[in-house]
Design a protein around this motif. Structure first.
Motif, PDB file in Angstrom:
ATOM      1  N   LEU A 229      46.389   4.188  24.596  1.00 44.95           N
ATOM      2  CA  LEU A 229      47.234   3.790  23.473  1.00 44.95           C
ATOM      3  C   LEU A 229      46.411   3.654  22.201  1.00 44.95           C
ATOM      4  CD1 LEU A 229      50.179   3.101  22.890  1.00 44.95           C
ATOM      5  CD2 LEU A 229      49.666   0.710  23.413  1.00 44.95           C
ATOM      6  N   SER A 230      45.225   3.074  22.316  1.00 41.57           N
ATOM      7  CA  SER A 230      44.343   2.913  21.157  1.00 41.57           C
ATOM      8  C   SER A 230      43.980   4.255  20.540  1.00 41.57           C
ATOM      9  CB  SER A 230      43.067   2.178  21.584  1.00 41.57           C
ATOM     10  OG  SER A 230      42.060   2.297  20.596  1.00 41.57           O
ATOM     11  N   TYR A 231      43.497   5.158  21.378  1.00 36.57           N
ATOM     12  CA  TYR A 231      43.006   6.438  20.857  1.00 36.57           C
ATOM     13  C   TYR A 231      44.141   7.292  20.293  1.00 36.57           C
ATOM     14  CZ  TYR A 231      38.898   5.023  23.505  1.00 36.57           C
ATOM     15  OH  TYR A 231      37.815   4.330  23.998  1.00 36.57           O
ATOM     16  N   ILE A 232      45.285   7.299  20.961  1.00 37.18           N
ATOM     17  CA  ILE A 232      46.409   8.118  20.490  1.00 37.18           C
ATOM     18  C   ILE A 232      46.961   7.562  19.175  1.00 37.18           C
ATOM     19  CG2 ILE A 232      48.777   8.826  20.990  1.00 37.18           C
ATOM     20  CD1 ILE A 232      47.937   8.968  23.961  1.00 37.18           C
ATOM     21  N   LEU A 233      47.162   6.238  19.111  1.00 32.89           N
ATOM     22  CA  LEU A 233      47.647   5.636  17.869  1.00 32.89           C
ATOM     23  C   LEU A 233      46.661   5.859  16.729  1.00 32.89           C
ATOM     24  CD1 LEU A 233      49.139   2.201  19.047  1.00 32.89           C
ATOM     25  CD2 LEU A 233      50.386   4.149  18.069  1.00 32.89           C
ATOM     26  N   GLY A 234      45.376   5.691  17.011  1.00 35.56           N
ATOM     27  CA  GLY A 234      44.362   5.887  15.980  1.00 35.56           C
ATOM     28  C   GLY A 234      44.378   7.298  15.425  1.00 35.56           C
ATOM     29  N   ILE A 235      44.452   8.287  16.327  1.00 29.95           N
ATOM     30  CA  ILE A 235      44.448   9.691  15.895  1.00 29.95           C
ATOM     31  C   ILE A 235      45.704  10.004  15.076  1.00 29.95           C
ATOM     32  CG2 ILE A 235      44.626  12.075  16.722  1.00 29.95           C
ATOM     33  CD1 ILE A 235      42.859  11.189  19.110  1.00 29.95           C
TER      34      ILE A 235
ATOM     35  N   LEU B 174      35.670   8.967  16.132  1.00 30.82           N
ATOM     36  CA  LEU B 174      35.591   7.843  17.065  1.00 30.82           C
ATOM     37  C   LEU B 174      36.746   7.875  18.063  1.00 30.82           C
ATOM     38  CD1 LEU B 174      34.529   5.054  18.023  1.00 30.82           C
ATOM     39  CD2 LEU B 174      35.873   4.020  16.177  1.00 30.82           C
ATOM     40  N   PHE B 175      37.967   8.007  17.572  1.00 26.04           N
ATOM     41  CA  PHE B 175      39.131   7.984  18.451  1.00 26.04           C
ATOM     42  C   PHE B 175      39.226   9.257  19.307  1.00 26.04           C
ATOM     43  CE2 PHE B 175      40.835   4.925  15.224  1.00 26.04           C
ATOM     44  CZ  PHE B 175      40.941   3.838  16.077  1.00 26.04           C
ATOM     45  N   THR B 176      38.897  10.403  18.712  1.00 23.15           N
ATOM     46  CA  THR B 176      38.990  11.665  19.458  1.00 23.15           C
ATOM     47  C   THR B 176      37.976  11.706  20.595  1.00 23.15           C
ATOM     48  OG1 THR B 176      39.709  12.810  17.437  1.00 23.15           O
ATOM     49  CG2 THR B 176      38.926  14.173  19.253  1.00 23.15           C
ATOM     50  N   SER B 177      36.752  11.269  20.300  1.00 21.42           N
ATOM     51  CA  SER B 177      35.730  11.247  21.354  1.00 21.42           C
ATOM     52  C   SER B 177      36.137  10.286  22.466  1.00 21.42           C
ATOM     53  CB  SER B 177      34.369  10.845  20.771  1.00 21.42           C
ATOM     54  OG  SER B 177      34.397   9.524  20.237  1.00 21.42           O
ATOM     55  N   GLY B 178      36.747   9.155  22.093  1.00 21.36           N
ATOM     56  CA  GLY B 178      37.199   8.211  23.103  1.00 21.36           C
ATOM     57  C   GLY B 178      38.302   8.780  23.972  1.00 21.36           C
TER      58      GLY B 178
ATOM     59  N   TRP C 229      51.864   5.054   9.327  1.00 24.19           N
ATOM     60  CA  TRP C 229      50.579   5.653   9.686  1.00 24.19           C
ATOM     61  C   TRP C 229      49.449   4.633   9.599  1.00 24.19           C
ATOM     62  CZ3 TRP C 229      52.262   9.643  11.967  1.00 24.19           C
ATOM     63  CH2 TRP C 229      53.340  10.367  11.450  1.00 24.19           C
ATOM     64  N   SER C 230      49.512   3.798   8.582  1.00 20.87           N
ATOM     65  CA  SER C 230      48.510   2.752   8.442  1.00 20.87           C
ATOM     66  C   SER C 230      48.631   1.742   9.588  1.00 20.87           C
ATOM     67  CB  SER C 230      48.677   2.048   7.097  1.00 20.87           C
ATOM     68  OG  SER C 230      47.636   1.114   6.880  1.00 20.87           O
ATOM     69  N   LEU C 231      49.864   1.420   9.972  1.00 22.43           N
ATOM     70  CA  LEU C 231      50.082   0.499  11.081  1.00 22.43           C
ATOM     71  C   LEU C 231      49.526   1.089  12.381  1.00 22.43           C
ATOM     72  CD1 LEU C 231      51.457  -2.230  11.827  1.00 22.43           C
ATOM     73  CD2 LEU C 231      53.468  -0.888  12.473  1.00 22.43           C
ATOM     74  N   ALA C 232      49.765   2.383  12.603  1.00 21.55           N
ATOM     75  CA  ALA C 232      49.250   3.043  13.810  1.00 21.55           C
ATOM     76  C   ALA C 232      47.723   2.994  13.839  1.00 21.55           C
ATOM     77  CB  ALA C 232      49.736   4.485  13.865  1.00 21.55           C
ATOM     78  N   LEU C 233      47.090   3.267  12.700  1.00 22.18           N
ATOM     79  CA  LEU C 233      45.627   3.234  12.640  1.00 22.18           C
ATOM     80  C   LEU C 233      45.101   1.834  12.928  1.00 22.18           C
ATOM     81  CD1 LEU C 233      42.810   4.217  12.033  1.00 22.18           C
ATOM     82  CD2 LEU C 233      43.311   4.036   9.587  1.00 22.18           C
ATOM     83  N   HIS C 234      45.694   0.832  12.298  1.00 25.41           N
ATOM     84  CA  HIS C 234      45.213  -0.535  12.498  1.00 25.41           C
ATOM     85  C   HIS C 234      45.399  -0.982  13.948  1.00 25.41           C
ATOM     86  CE1 HIS C 234      45.027  -0.702   8.109  1.00 25.41           C
ATOM     87  NE2 HIS C 234      44.323  -1.808   8.243  1.00 25.41           N
TER      88      HIS C 234
ATOM     89  N   LEU D 159      45.618  11.119  11.074  1.00 24.29           N
ATOM     90  CA  LEU D 159      46.166  12.412  10.655  1.00 24.29           C
ATOM     91  C   LEU D 159      47.307  12.217   9.662  1.00 24.29           C
ATOM     92  CD1 LEU D 159      46.164  14.378  14.041  1.00 24.29           C
ATOM     93  CD2 LEU D 159      44.543  14.578  12.138  1.00 24.29           C
ATOM     94  N   GLY D 160      48.160  11.227   9.923  1.00 23.37           N
ATOM     95  CA  GLY D 160      49.254  10.951   8.997  1.00 23.37           C
ATOM     96  C   GLY D 160      48.755  10.524   7.631  1.00 23.37           C
ATOM     97  N   LEU D 161      47.730   9.656   7.603  1.00 29.16           N
ATOM     98  CA  LEU D 161      47.183   9.194   6.323  1.00 29.16           C
ATOM     99  C   LEU D 161      46.498  10.319   5.568  1.00 29.16           C
ATOM    100  CD1 LEU D 161      45.742   5.705   7.366  1.00 29.16           C
ATOM    101  CD2 LEU D 161      47.690   6.151   5.851  1.00 29.16           C
ATOM    102  N   ILE D 162      45.794  11.177   6.278  1.00 30.40           N
ATOM    103  CA  ILE D 162      45.127  12.310   5.610  1.00 30.40           C
ATOM    104  C   ILE D 162      46.162  13.239   4.980  1.00 30.40           C
ATOM    105  CG2 ILE D 162      43.766  14.405   5.981  1.00 30.40           C
ATOM    106  CD1 ILE D 162      42.132  12.865   8.051  1.00 30.40           C
ATOM    107  N   ILE D 163      47.201  13.548   5.736  1.00 36.11           N
ATOM    108  CA  ILE D 163      48.254  14.430   5.212  1.00 36.11           C
ATOM    109  C   ILE D 163      48.922  13.795   3.998  1.00 36.11           C
ATOM    110  CG2 ILE D 163      50.511  15.441   5.717  1.00 36.11           C
ATOM    111  CD1 ILE D 163      49.525  15.804   8.629  1.00 36.11           C
TER     112      ILE D 163
END
Length: 297
Positions: A136-142, A176-180, A98-103, A146-150
């Motif tokens: 890809l950026s926005y989907i990975l970020g979201i 930021l990612f959702t709006s994008g 999840w951290s890798l996806a966010l970064h 979500l994974g990190l929050i859970i």
């Protein structure tokens, strides 16, 4: 409104760069940190890296200039930046993916903004062909957020160490990612992005030609740039100092060097806290020379 957006768009990267520069300047003026010297070090020769050796094993090492494998000091940070290999290796809570996806969401977001900028400055028609980078950026970020929050909410050991500012930062990035994602998914999403950026390059944002979600996304991104130097997001740039000055610095102290003078100065700092083994209000040097750890002198 357009003029205000234009000012924010120009000011945000300038504020970020100045903020990071000021931060690094302040770090350079801070007292020396204790060096870790945890071997193996990436700048050692390959045969020594295999078992955690040091140049100090060599005969008359002090009379030789230490050999440095500088590619090691480049490759190691890149592994951390793009693969988070220390998180994968040492974190036992399953947050690595999840951290890798966010970064990667963040790296790709900056890449997407760079593509838009190149498209606007050089008038190259590349943004519409490379808009998959934005998706890809926005989907990975979201997904990463979500994974990190859970994970932080459901894992007790993570939950007790997660502060309010950690949740704020994650929610900020989620917006930021959702709006994008919503902005790029519009029928003319890429054209809207280009219109905003071209407006900035030409001295005014065409507000009436843009959707609200596109404007919101860019404003949040610009606030993100401003926020980086004063937030925990600054951990990325500051890792350079941590790695090179604390983790990997194994150079020996030279007589009358700047480092020796700093150490001598810091040894005369007064210890203002207390403990069973500490001589409060005396210097660090006096504390270091005190061998009666359980007796106050």
């Amino acid at each position: 409104m357009g003029n205000l957006l234009f000012i924010i768009a120009l000011a945000s990267p300038v504020i970020m760069i100045l903020g990071i520069a000021i931060k690094f300047y302040r770090i350079s003026k801070m007292p020396l940190n204790l060096r870790w010297e945890i071997y193996p070090l990436p700048h050692e020769a390959e045969e020594k890296r295999k078992y955690g050796g040091s140049y100090m094993e060599e005969v008359d090492w002090q009379d030789k200039k230490p050999e440095r494998y500088f590619m090691g000091e480049i490759i190691e940070p890149l592994k951390e930046i793009f693969y988070l290999h220390r998180v994968k290796k040492f974190n036992p809570y399953g947050i690595w993916i999840w951290s890798l996806a966010l970064h990667w969401g963040i790296w790709l977001l900056f890449l997407w903004m760079g593509i838009l900028l190149i498209n606007g400055v050089f008038n190259w028609e590349i943004a519409s062909k490379l808009d998959f980078v934005a998706y890809l950026s926005y989907i990975l970020g979201i997904l990463g957020i979500l994974g990190l929050i859970i994970k932080r909410v459901s894992t007790h050991d993570l939950k007790i160490y997660t502060s309010g500012i950690d949740y704020f930062n994650l929610l900020f990035l989620l917006i930021l990612f959702t709006s994008g994602l919503f902005a790029i998914m519009k029928d003319n999403g890429t054209d809207q992005f280009l219109a905003y950026l071209n407006g900035v390059l030409n001295g005014g944002v065409p507000v009436h030609e843009l959707s609200t979600i596109t404007i919101v996304h860019f404003v949040i991104f610009e606030l993100f740039l401003i926020y980086i130097p004063v937030s925990r997001f600054f951990h990325g740039p500051v890792k350079y100092s941590t790695f090179h000055s604390i983790l990997w610095n194994d150079m020996y102290q030279i007589k009358s060097s700047t480092e020796e003078k700093k150490i001598s100065e810091q040894l005369n700092y007064k210890v203002e806290w207390s403990g069973p083994h500490i001589l409060s209000h005396q210097t660090w040097l006096e504390n270091a020379q005190n061998t009666n750890l359980h007796e106050k002198i």
